[in-house]
Structure formats: C-alpha cells, structure tokens
Design an enzyme around this catalytic site. Structure first.
Site, PDB file in Angstrom:
ATOM      1  N   GLU A  93       0.822  -1.203   0.000  1.00  0.00           N
ATOM      2  CA  GLU A  93       0.000   0.000   0.000  1.00  0.00           C
ATOM      3  C   GLU A  93       0.853   1.249   0.000  1.00  0.00           C
ATOM      4  O   GLU A  93       1.920   1.292   0.611  1.00  0.00           O
ATOM      5  CB  GLU A  93      -0.913  -0.010   1.221  1.00  0.00           C
ATOM      6  CG  GLU A  93      -1.931  -1.134   1.146  1.00  0.00           C
ATOM      7  CD  GLU A  93      -2.411  -1.546   2.524  1.00  0.00           C
ATOM      8  OE1 GLU A  93      -1.630  -1.423   3.479  1.00  0.00           O
ATOM      9  OE2 GLU A  93      -3.555  -1.989   2.633  1.00  0.00           O
ATOM     10  N   CYS A 113       4.259  -6.082   8.284  1.00  0.00           N
ATOM     11  CA  CYS A 113       5.145  -5.536   9.315  1.00  0.00           C
ATOM     12  C   CYS A 113       5.280  -6.537  10.453  1.00  0.00           C
ATOM     13  O   CYS A 113       4.275  -7.068  10.930  1.00  0.00           O
ATOM     14  CB  CYS A 113       4.604  -4.216   9.844  1.00  0.00           C
ATOM     15  SG  CYS A 113       5.702  -3.434  11.065  1.00  0.00           S
ATOM     16  N   CYS A 117       2.485  -3.797  16.481  1.00  0.00           N
ATOM     17  CA  CYS A 117       2.003  -2.766  17.409  1.00  0.00           C
ATOM     18  C   CYS A 117       0.513  -2.972  17.659  1.00  0.00           C
ATOM     19  O   CYS A 117      -0.257  -3.235  16.726  1.00  0.00           O
ATOM     20  CB  CYS A 117       2.270  -1.378  16.839  1.00  0.00           C
ATOM     21  SG  CYS A 117       4.043  -1.009  16.673  1.00  0.00           S
ATOM     22  N   CYS A 120      -2.174  -0.881  15.645  1.00  0.00           N
ATOM     23  CA  CYS A 120      -1.930  -0.660  14.218  1.00  0.00           C
ATOM     24  C   CYS A 120      -2.521  -1.760  13.353  1.00  0.00           C
ATOM     25  O   CYS A 120      -2.293  -2.948  13.598  1.00  0.00           O
ATOM     26  CB  CYS A 120      -0.423  -0.556  13.972  1.00  0.00           C
ATOM     27  SG  CYS A 120       0.018  -0.359  12.237  1.00  0.00           S
ATOM     28  N   GLU A 161       8.656  -1.706   9.052  1.00  0.00           N
ATOM     29  CA  GLU A 161       9.612  -1.005   9.912  1.00  0.00           C
ATOM     30  C   GLU A 161      10.863  -0.698   9.081  1.00  0.00           C
ATOM     31  O   GLU A 161      11.661  -1.589   8.777  1.00  0.00           O
ATOM     32  CB  GLU A 161       9.964  -1.884  11.121  1.00  0.00           C
ATOM     33  CG  GLU A 161      11.176  -1.456  11.923  1.00  0.00           C
ATOM     34  CD  GLU A 161      11.158   0.005  12.342  1.00  0.00           C
ATOM     35  OE1 GLU A 161      12.042   0.748  11.886  1.00  0.00           O
ATOM     36  OE2 GLU A 161      10.252   0.396  13.106  1.00  0.00           O
ATOM     37  N   HIS A 215       4.896   7.028  21.602  1.00  0.00           N
ATOM     38  CA  HIS A 215       3.554   6.614  22.038  1.00  0.00           C
ATOM     39  C   HIS A 215       3.384   6.381  23.539  1.00  0.00           C
ATOM     40  O   HIS A 215       2.248   6.204  24.008  1.00  0.00           O
ATOM     41  CB  HIS A 215       3.072   5.379  21.276  1.00  0.00           C
ATOM     42  CG  HIS A 215       3.215   5.483  19.802  1.00  0.00           C
ATOM     43  ND1 HIS A 215       2.974   6.663  19.114  1.00  0.00           N
ATOM     44  CD2 HIS A 215       3.595   4.574  18.868  1.00  0.00           C
ATOM     45  CE1 HIS A 215       3.197   6.463  17.825  1.00  0.00           C
ATOM     46  NE2 HIS A 215       3.578   5.218  17.656  1.00  0.00           N
ATOM     47  N   CYS A 332      -2.751   7.199   9.037  1.00  0.00           N
ATOM     48  CA  CYS A 332      -1.685   6.573   9.816  1.00  0.00           C
ATOM     49  C   CYS A 332      -2.194   5.393  10.643  1.00  0.00           C
ATOM     50  O   CYS A 332      -3.121   5.529  11.423  1.00  0.00           O
ATOM     51  CB  CYS A 332      -1.088   7.640  10.732  1.00  0.00           C
ATOM     52  SG  CYS A 332       0.532   7.266  11.332  1.00  0.00           S
TER      53      CYS A 332
END
EC number: 2.1.1.192
Length: 343
Positions: A93, A113, A117, A120, A161, A215, A332
């Site tokens: 993407e 990924c 997380c 996410c 990442e 975060h 995001c």
C-alpha cells in the site's frame, strides 16, 4: 535481494551506463536511460523513443521494476490510497497526500510488518518480506504519474519497519534524492525503534528527517502498545536518540499517537515532557484513528488540547498532526492489504 528479480529501477546513472555498455551500446545511452526512468517514468523500455528501434524490440521484455495499481481509493480531501501489485504478485500500500503546495507520498518499506504494534492495522496482517530499493522508488514514481505532478515529500511511514530494511531504505533515499530529485530534508524515515539501527542510520550522515514512534513515556505502557519495545528499553532508546542528534546535528521528531484514556492523561504528558527536557526534538501528537481490530478510542478535543498545553508549558516543541485520508482507510496506522481480507 535474494529471490528478487534484478531491475533497472534502483540503479544510479553510473550503474545504468555500465549496463548499456554491457548491451553493446555507447555510454551516453546510460544518461538517456536514466532520464527516461526517473524523470519520464517509463513503464517499458519500448517507450524510450531515443533508443534504436531494433534495440527497443530486443528489450521489450526486460524488467524495469514498475508495479501495477490494482486499486485506488480517493478520499474527499483528495488523498489517494493505492494497492500496488509487485513483480511476485504480493500487494503493498502507498498513499498520495496532496495539498496546494505539496505532494507527499507515504511509502511502504516491507510487505506487512513484523512489529505487531497493538493499535496498528498493518501489524495485524503479518509480515512477508522486505521491499527492494526499486520497489520503494517505484511507489513514488507511481504516485507522481497518477497525480500528474511532482512529488515534493516522501515519508517512510507506510507498511513495515524501515530500520529492519535499512540497507534498501538507504539506497532508496539516495536514489530519490540524487536521481528523482527530492531534497533529503524532504524525506522522513520513521521507526518504532530497533536496537543498534538508530546509530547505524546516524553514521550515514543523511540530512533526512528522523522520526521515532514513541507513544508512551514509560516502559510498561510502551511494551503493551509496542511488543518489540521489550528488547529496547526506553532509557536506551532515548539515549540512542540523543546520540543521533550529536552525530548528525539534526533534531529527532517524536510521534505520539494519542489513545483516549490510555496515554493522554495529564500525568502522562508531564512524564513525556520530563523525558524530553533539554532534548533537540519536536513532538507530533497524532489523534488515534480507530480500527476494527483494536479496542482503542480517539481522544476528544479537550484531551488533545490539554496534552499539547502541558508539553508547551514545559517548553517542548509540539504540534498536532491530524491524519489525512481517513475516509479512504489510508490514514496513519490503517494501511493494510484489502485484497488479503477478501481472500
């Protein structure tokens, strides 16, 4: 990269010159090929009209390294989310984010990924492989072609990442800068933190913007949100960020996704401010974009403003970044292969 077909995209003008000479052509064809690849964005060598017709015919099946758009969703704010099919059929993407003065591309650095997380969407879909330099550069050329305007900024904030694919990311940064013509300071590399890799990046002495997805300002909460943080304690991460500033002379941007009732409390703002006091840095506060796979909420406006004010009171440079492309599921943390969900 192992198992990936060699392509012309991703090669410098010197490498392209060597290639044309190997094909029995004069050296000046290398500069011509370079221009048609990076400035004109050709998808087939048969499009290069300055090449002899007979040679073009010989090269008609030679891989350039361009992907195909299999889906594009356009949000009301004109942000475009693309699903791109790579040479091996895998889907990644890419997002094009236009304003009146800029065209920013959010590129992926991996297929999926591995960081997982908790908040996410991309991490929920698993990880397949790293992208090549060519596959990263292609994303920028594809968006540029679709918008019919020059890309001004690139952020490595899509799938993956970047520091786990640092070799190819560095190569892509150099190609985007030297060959596509985008200034290094208009390129942003983002990471959740990978041990040893921040200092490795620093020693490349790039002029890029470096962003760390923080975060949380305490280790326990950060491990809950970012499982990989277990191997990279917060004090060590921040120490490496300080060394990054010392080595490069450039500040660090800290990304902080605000999760309602989780990390947006006043005491957490104070905690963050204490971590960053005296640090050459900037904080981007990003109100969370809810996804089906995670039970987190977007904070209300009062909580966002309160958290920002706390940082400002402690003399921390801070801004709030409201994500573009929400309606396209492209903002995001919402990047994922829709095709995978259908299969």
């Amino acid at each position: 990269m192992k198992g990936q077909e060699e392509t012309l995209l991703g090669k410098s003008v010197g490498q392209l010159t060597d290639w044309v000479k190997q094909q029995g052509q004069p050296a000046y064809r290398g500069k011509q090929l370079h221009q048609w690849l990076y400035q004109k964005g050709v998808r087939s060598l048969t499009e290069i009209s300055v090449f002899p017709k007979a040679w073009r015919e010989e090269l008609k099946d030679y891989p350039i390294g361009r992907s195909n758009i299999v889906h594009c969703t356009i949000a009301p704010d004109q942000t475009r989310k693309y699903l791109l099919s790579l040479g091996d059929g895998l889907i990644i993407e890419t997002v094009g984010i236009p304003t009146s003065k800029r065209l920013t591309v959010c590129v992926s650095s991996q297929v999926g990924c591995p960081m997982n997380c908790d908040f996410c969407a991309t991490g929920k879909g698993g990880y397949t492989r790293n992208l090549t330099c060519a596959e990263i550069v292609d994303q920028v050329l594809t968006v540029q072609e679709d918008f019919q305007r020059r890309v001004s900024h690139v952020v490595f904030m899509g799938m993956g990442e970047p520091l786990l694919n640092l070799k190819e990311v560095i190569k892509a940064v150099k190609i985007l800068n030297q060959d596509v013509g985008i200034g290094q300071r208009s390129l942003t590399i983002s990471t959740v933190g990978v041990p040893k890799k921040i200092l490795e990046l620093a020693h490349h002495q790039l002029q890029v913007t470096f962003a760390v997805s923080l975060h949380a300002a305490n280790q326990t909460l950060r491990e809950q949100l970012i499982p990989s943080a277990k191997s990279y304690p917060l004090p060590k991460l921040l120490a490496d960020c300080r060394k990054y500033v010392e080595i490069t002379g450039r500040r660090v941007t800290f990304e902080y996704i605000l999760l309602g009732g989780v990390n947006d409390l006043p005491e957490q703002g104070i905690q963050l401010a204490k971590c960053l006091t005296g640090f050459q840095s900037h904080v981007n506060l990003i109100p969370y974009n809810p996804i089906e796979e995670a039970d987190y909420q977007r904070p209300d406006g009062e909580s966002i403003n309160r958290f920002k004010s706390i940082l400002e009171e402690h003399k921390i440079a801070v801004s709030v970044r409201y994500s573009r492309g929400l309606e396209a599921n492209a903002a995001c943390g919402q990047l994922r292969a829709m095709s995978a969900a259908k299969n």
